[in-house]
Design a protein around this motif. Structure first.
Motif, PDB file in Angstrom:
ATOM      1  N   GLU A 230      -7.001  -8.964   3.493  1.00 31.75           N
ATOM      2  CA  GLU A 230      -7.422 -10.525   4.130  1.00 31.75           C
ATOM      3  C   GLU A 230      -6.778 -10.557   5.437  1.00 31.75           C
ATOM      4  O   GLU A 230      -5.578 -10.497   5.824  1.00 31.75           O
ATOM      5  N   ASN A 231      -7.708 -11.201   6.371  1.00 28.75           N
ATOM      6  CA  ASN A 231      -7.343 -11.529   7.674  1.00 28.75           C
ATOM      7  C   ASN A 231      -6.658 -10.247   8.583  1.00 28.75           C
ATOM      8  O   ASN A 231      -5.445 -10.438   9.296  1.00 28.75           O
ATOM      9  N   PHE A 232      -7.138  -9.093   8.265  1.00 27.86           N
ATOM     10  CA  PHE A 232      -6.837  -7.838   8.659  1.00 27.86           C
ATOM     11  C   PHE A 232      -6.538  -7.765  10.357  1.00 27.86           C
ATOM     12  O   PHE A 232      -7.397  -8.519  10.859  1.00 27.86           O
ATOM     13  N   GLY A 233      -5.288  -7.890  10.824  1.00 29.77           N
ATOM     14  CA  GLY A 233      -5.320  -7.539  12.287  1.00 29.77           C
ATOM     15  C   GLY A 233      -5.371  -8.998  12.960  1.00 29.77           C
ATOM     16  O   GLY A 233      -5.332  -9.070  14.371  1.00 29.77           O
ATOM     17  N   GLU A 234      -4.813  -9.869  12.179  1.00 33.07           N
ATOM     18  CA  GLU A 234      -4.948 -11.212  12.974  1.00 33.07           C
ATOM     19  C   GLU A 234      -3.681 -11.973  12.581  1.00 33.07           C
ATOM     20  O   GLU A 234      -3.521 -13.166  12.847  1.00 33.07           O
ATOM     21  N   ALA A 235      -2.847 -11.317  12.293  1.00 38.90           N
ATOM     22  CA  ALA A 235      -1.201 -11.963  12.081  1.00 38.90           C
ATOM     23  C   ALA A 235      -0.679 -12.667  13.526  1.00 38.90           C
ATOM     24  O   ALA A 235      -1.233 -11.933  14.625  1.00 38.90           O
ATOM     25  N   SER A 236       0.063 -13.342  13.534  1.00 41.09           N
ATOM     26  CA  SER A 236       0.532 -14.007  14.617  1.00 41.09           C
ATOM     27  C   SER A 236       1.723 -13.022  15.579  1.00 41.09           C
ATOM     28  O   SER A 236       1.591 -13.123  16.889  1.00 41.09           O
ATOM     29  N   GLU A 237       2.108 -12.224  14.558  1.00 39.51           N
ATOM     30  CA  GLU A 237       3.116 -11.232  15.242  1.00 39.51           C
ATOM     31  C   GLU A 237       3.251 -10.185  14.434  1.00 39.51           C
ATOM     32  O   GLU A 237       3.051 -10.403  13.169  1.00 39.51           O
ATOM     33  N   GLY A 238       3.741  -9.075  14.489  1.00 38.03           N
ATOM     34  CA  GLY A 238       4.242  -7.886  14.098  1.00 38.03           C
ATOM     35  C   GLY A 238       4.970  -6.955  14.713  1.00 38.03           C
ATOM     36  O   GLY A 238       5.269  -7.030  15.962  1.00 38.03           O
TER      37      GLY A 238
ATOM     38  N   ASN B 269       0.874  -1.202  -0.112  1.00 36.57           N
ATOM     39  CA  ASN B 269       0.345   0.093   0.109  1.00 36.57           C
ATOM     40  C   ASN B 269       0.843   1.308  -0.054  1.00 36.57           C
ATOM     41  O   ASN B 269       2.048   1.125   0.307  1.00 36.57           O
ATOM     42  N   THR B 270       0.108   2.457  -0.463  1.00 27.84           N
ATOM     43  CA  THR B 270       0.862   3.816  -0.059  1.00 27.84           C
ATOM     44  C   THR B 270       0.402   4.380   1.028  1.00 27.84           C
ATOM     45  O   THR B 270      -0.507   4.162   1.836  1.00 27.84           O
ATOM     46  N   GLY B 271       1.137   5.381   1.470  1.00 32.73           N
ATOM     47  CA  GLY B 271       0.863   6.107   2.715  1.00 32.73           C
ATOM     48  C   GLY B 271       1.397   5.174   3.981  1.00 32.73           C
ATOM     49  O   GLY B 271       2.457   4.346   3.684  1.00 32.73           O
ATOM     50  N   SER B 272       0.719   5.481   4.913  1.00 35.74           N
ATOM     51  CA  SER B 272       1.110   4.679   6.362  1.00 35.74           C
ATOM     52  C   SER B 272       0.817   3.283   6.252  1.00 35.74           C
ATOM     53  O   SER B 272       0.274   2.792   5.507  1.00 35.74           O
ATOM     54  N   ALA B 273       1.824   2.584   6.799  1.00 35.16           N
ATOM     55  CA  ALA B 273       1.967   1.101   6.689  1.00 35.16           C
ATOM     56  C   ALA B 273       0.533   0.717   7.653  1.00 35.16           C
ATOM     57  O   ALA B 273      -0.025   1.394   8.443  1.00 35.16           O
ATOM     58  N   ILE B 274       0.150  -0.750   7.444  1.00 34.62           N
ATOM     59  CA  ILE B 274      -1.107  -1.063   7.823  1.00 34.62           C
ATOM     60  C   ILE B 274      -1.006  -1.653   9.142  1.00 34.62           C
ATOM     61  O   ILE B 274      -0.005  -2.812   9.032  1.00 34.62           O
ATOM     62  N   GLY B 275      -1.853  -1.645  10.069  1.00 33.42           N
ATOM     63  CA  GLY B 275      -1.898  -2.397  11.151  1.00 33.42           C
ATOM     64  C   GLY B 275      -3.117  -2.058  11.877  1.00 33.42           C
ATOM     65  O   GLY B 275      -3.657  -0.910  12.056  1.00 33.42           O
ATOM     66  N   LEU B 276      -3.238  -2.698  13.108  1.00 35.54           N
ATOM     67  CA  LEU B 276      -4.342  -2.304  14.181  1.00 35.54           C
ATOM     68  C   LEU B 276      -3.763  -0.851  14.825  1.00 35.54           C
ATOM     69  O   LEU B 276      -2.611  -0.677  15.241  1.00 35.54           O
ATOM     70  N   GLU B 277      -4.583   0.004  14.977  1.00 33.03           N
ATOM     71  CA  GLU B 277      -4.091   1.432  15.517  1.00 33.03           C
ATOM     72  C   GLU B 277      -4.818   2.006  16.724  1.00 33.03           C
ATOM     73  O   GLU B 277      -5.836   1.947  16.859  1.00 33.03           O
ATOM     74  N   TYR B 278      -3.909   2.311  17.754  1.00 33.36           N
ATOM     75  CA  TYR B 278      -4.261   2.964  18.976  1.00 33.36           C
ATOM     76  C   TYR B 278      -4.209   4.584  18.243  1.00 33.36           C
ATOM     77  O   TYR B 278      -3.258   4.989  18.181  1.00 33.36           O
ATOM     78  N   GLN B 279      -5.288   5.144  18.140  1.00 35.82           N
ATOM     79  CA  GLN B 279      -5.499   6.390  17.630  1.00 35.82           C
ATOM     80  C   GLN B 279      -4.936   7.309  18.424  1.00 35.82           C
ATOM     81  O   GLN B 279      -4.997   7.474  19.873  1.00 35.82           O
TER      82      GLN B 279
ATOM     83  N   LEU C 155     -16.436  -5.708  12.406  1.00 31.09           N
ATOM     84  CA  LEU C 155     -16.163  -4.587  12.465  1.00 31.09           C
ATOM     85  C   LEU C 155     -15.030  -4.008  11.459  1.00 31.09           C
ATOM     86  O   LEU C 155     -15.232  -3.150  10.716  1.00 31.09           O
ATOM     87  N   VAL C 156     -14.262  -5.109  11.128  1.00 27.90           N
ATOM     88  CA  VAL C 156     -13.331  -4.955   9.927  1.00 27.90           C
ATOM     89  C   VAL C 156     -14.038  -4.948   8.430  1.00 27.90           C
ATOM     90  O   VAL C 156     -13.888  -4.320   7.572  1.00 27.90           O
ATOM     91  N   ALA C 157     -15.000  -5.890   8.452  1.00 27.93           N
ATOM     92  CA  ALA C 157     -15.952  -5.827   7.244  1.00 27.93           C
ATOM     93  C   ALA C 157     -16.695  -4.510   6.939  1.00 27.93           C
ATOM     94  O   ALA C 157     -17.064  -4.221   5.715  1.00 27.93           O
TER      95      ALA C 157
ATOM     96  N   ARG D 266      -9.161 -10.211  18.916  1.00 27.75           N
ATOM     97  CA  ARG D 266      -8.622 -10.455  17.745  1.00 27.75           C
ATOM     98  C   ARG D 266      -9.203 -11.953  17.215  1.00 27.75           C
ATOM     99  O   ARG D 266      -9.098 -12.807  17.840  1.00 27.75           O
ATOM    100  N   GLY D 267      -9.662 -11.760  15.805  1.00 27.54           N
ATOM    101  CA  GLY D 267     -10.221 -12.982  15.297  1.00 27.54           C
ATOM    102  C   GLY D 267     -11.745 -13.397  15.640  1.00 27.54           C
ATOM    103  O   GLY D 267     -12.054 -14.404  14.976  1.00 27.54           O
ATOM    104  N   SER D 268     -12.143 -12.855  16.447  1.00 28.34           N
ATOM    105  CA  SER D 268     -13.587 -13.146  16.816  1.00 28.34           C
ATOM    106  C   SER D 268     -14.818 -12.687  15.840  1.00 28.34           C
ATOM    107  O   SER D 268     -14.368 -11.772  14.844  1.00 28.34           O
ATOM    108  N   GLU D 269     -15.828 -13.173  15.947  1.00 27.43           N
ATOM    109  CA  GLU D 269     -16.783 -12.919  14.950  1.00 27.43           C
ATOM    110  C   GLU D 269     -17.141 -11.337  14.791  1.00 27.43           C
ATOM    111  O   GLU D 269     -17.334 -10.707  13.950  1.00 27.43           O
TER     112      GLU D 269
END
Length: 469
Positions: free
Chosen positions: A439-447, A342-352, A429-431, A421-424
């Motif tokens: 795909e599988n946003f925010g569900e990586a095993s580590e980061g 992606n362009t711009g800021s890197a993707i991840g779960l964010e504490y605003q 919320l992601v949808a 994370r990963g719950s229904e």
């Protein structure tokens, strides 16, 4: 042999001995005179000698060997304070409240401003709170008339039921160096490292009441004693969260419990630019113990760009101080994989991290889910205004990712949201968010942990992490 589990400990203090009585048991244990000789009684059980009332009109009197304070209407907080000031000390006493509608506390290393409150005066300083209300924050640390809550018991919920209404509670307070620790009925409650007020008076509080029907409530104090020499800190058990107001520092206790600094206050060690091998040559600076993203007109990742930790993390407890300038926008992201093209800021779960009043992003998204401390574009932070510190002052953020994927956001010690994370619910919320195409946003095993460059001046410090297992 005594069955200690079936016996209720009750602790009684006197000037010569401390007797630990086992209710329903015949044995008692007396401390040696060598121990008790180090203690000084602050209350003789008969008079208020050595104390003075300040700031309000609520009465204090001596009844049956206890100091009794009574709430009255139409007066501010009233304090009975020691005429002597103290630096390092251990304070022990017993306290009782007759109602869970009341509030009280013990001032430590505190001060009196006689000119404040239209000449009526005001007490200020750290208070060990007695709060038997529904939230149960007794034993927490509140900075009276100054900075507000420093250690709410959302940081140590296991201690919330230690204080009991209608019976005497054993209170222990240690103020040694920059550290204050508290116990209620031998339960460890709060642990704070602070950098102000090396000495001051000790005070007993009768809180003001907003309703006439709350007048007449009583708080009792007895067996008040202090030790000021040969002080040895009492160990806390493993796992109690420490509020450390000393910038970019860890106590030995924190280090022993697995905490590590991600920023040492002097260098950029451990950080690189997102999608880069090195730290950005421009756009960020280290000065005055802070790691600061420099302003560049408010655009996203067009100057120095985001920075990320060189190490990846899975389950963790992350704390950080941040300071916003007016209208500023940034964020702390986690589970950043750097795999998205992606362009711009890197993707991840964010504490605003945002100035909600001035930045337009606060009014975008849905139901405030782009405001300060929210899970950006997904979940709105529930944050009472009284716990927000003004723009330009340091605030404390915290993100806890548990091994079972439960995640919590805190702001200045208050938990403002949680999710799994990963719950229904999370996937729904992601949808409905800007992340629905990943795909599988925010569900990586580590980061990686990421600090965002959004083109505004924002500073970070005291970034510390503990990996959880």
């Amino acid at each position: 042999m005594i069955n200690y589990k079936s016996c209720l400990w009750a602790v009684l203090f006197s000037s010569a001995t401390m007797v630990a009585g086992l209710t329903g048991c015949s044995q008692k244990v007396e401390q040696s005179s060598a121990d008790t000789d180090d203690w000084t009684n602050l209350f003789d059980g008969k008079t208020l000698d050595g104390w003075k009332r300040v700031a309000g009109e609520a009465p204090y009197e001596v009844q049956d060997g206890a100091i009794v304070g009574t709430t009255i209407a139409n007066t501010p907080n009233t304090f009975l304070v020691t005429e002597q000031e103290y630096g390092d000390f251990v304070l022990e006493l017993e306290a009782m409240m007759d109602s869970n509608e009341s509030n009280s506390g013990i001032q430590t290393r505190s001060h009196f401003d006689p000119e404040a409150n239209n000449g009526k005066g005001r007490v200020y300083g750290r208070q060990v709170e007695f709060d038997p209300s529904e939230r149960d924050w007794s034993g927490g640390i509140y900075d009276e008339a100054r900075r507000g809550w420093q250690y709410p018991l959302t940081l140590n919920p296991q201690a919330q039921e230690a204080f009991k209404v209608g019976t005497y509670n054993k209170i222990r307070i240690e103020c040694i160096g920059n550290t204050t620790k508290t116990w209620i009925n031998e339960v460890p409650v709060a642990y704070i490292v602070d950098t102000i007020d090396a000495s001051g008076f000790i005070g007993l509080q009768v809180h003001s009441v907003g309703k006439a029907e709350h007048a007449g409530k009583k708080v009792y104090f007895r067996n008040i004693r202090i030790k000021t020499t040969d002080l040895e800190p009492t160990p806390f058990p493993e796992g109690v969260y420490v509020v450390n107001n000393e910038p970019n520092a860890l106590t030995p206790y924190e280090q022993e419990n697995g905490w590590k600094l991600l920023f040492d206050g002097k260098s950029t060690d451990g950080w690189v630019g997102a999608h880069k091998k090195n730290f950005p040559e421009r756009g960020w600076e280290v000065a005055a113990g802070a790691l600061t993203v420099l302003p560049s007109g408010g655009a996203e990742s067009t100057n120095g760009g985001d920075i990320v930790t060189t190490q990846k993390y899975s389950a963790f407890d992350l704390s950080f101080d941040y300071r916003l300038t007016p209208g500023a926008n940034s964020g702390v992201k986690y589970f950043v994989t750097l795999s998205e093209q992606n362009t711009g800021s890197a993707i991840g779960l964010e504490y605003q991290v945002l100035d909600d009043e001035r930045h337009p992003d606060a009014k975008m998204g849905r139901d405030g889910n782009r405001t300060l401390a929210s899970l950006y574009d997904l979940m709105t932070a529930d944050k009472p205004n009284r716990f927000l510190r003004p723009i330009g002052e340091w605030n404390k953020g915290r993100i806890v990712v548990h091994p079972d994927n439960k995640v919590e956001h805190f702001l200045n010690g208050i938990k403002v949201l949680e999710y799994v994370r990963g719950s229904e619910e999370f996937r729904n919320l992601v949808a409905n968010s800007k992340y629905k195409n990943w795909e599988n946003f925010g569900e990586a095993s580590e980061g990686h942990i990421l600090l965002q460059d959004h083109g505004d001046r924002v500073s970070f410090r005291s970034i510390k992490i503990k990996e959880l297992k």
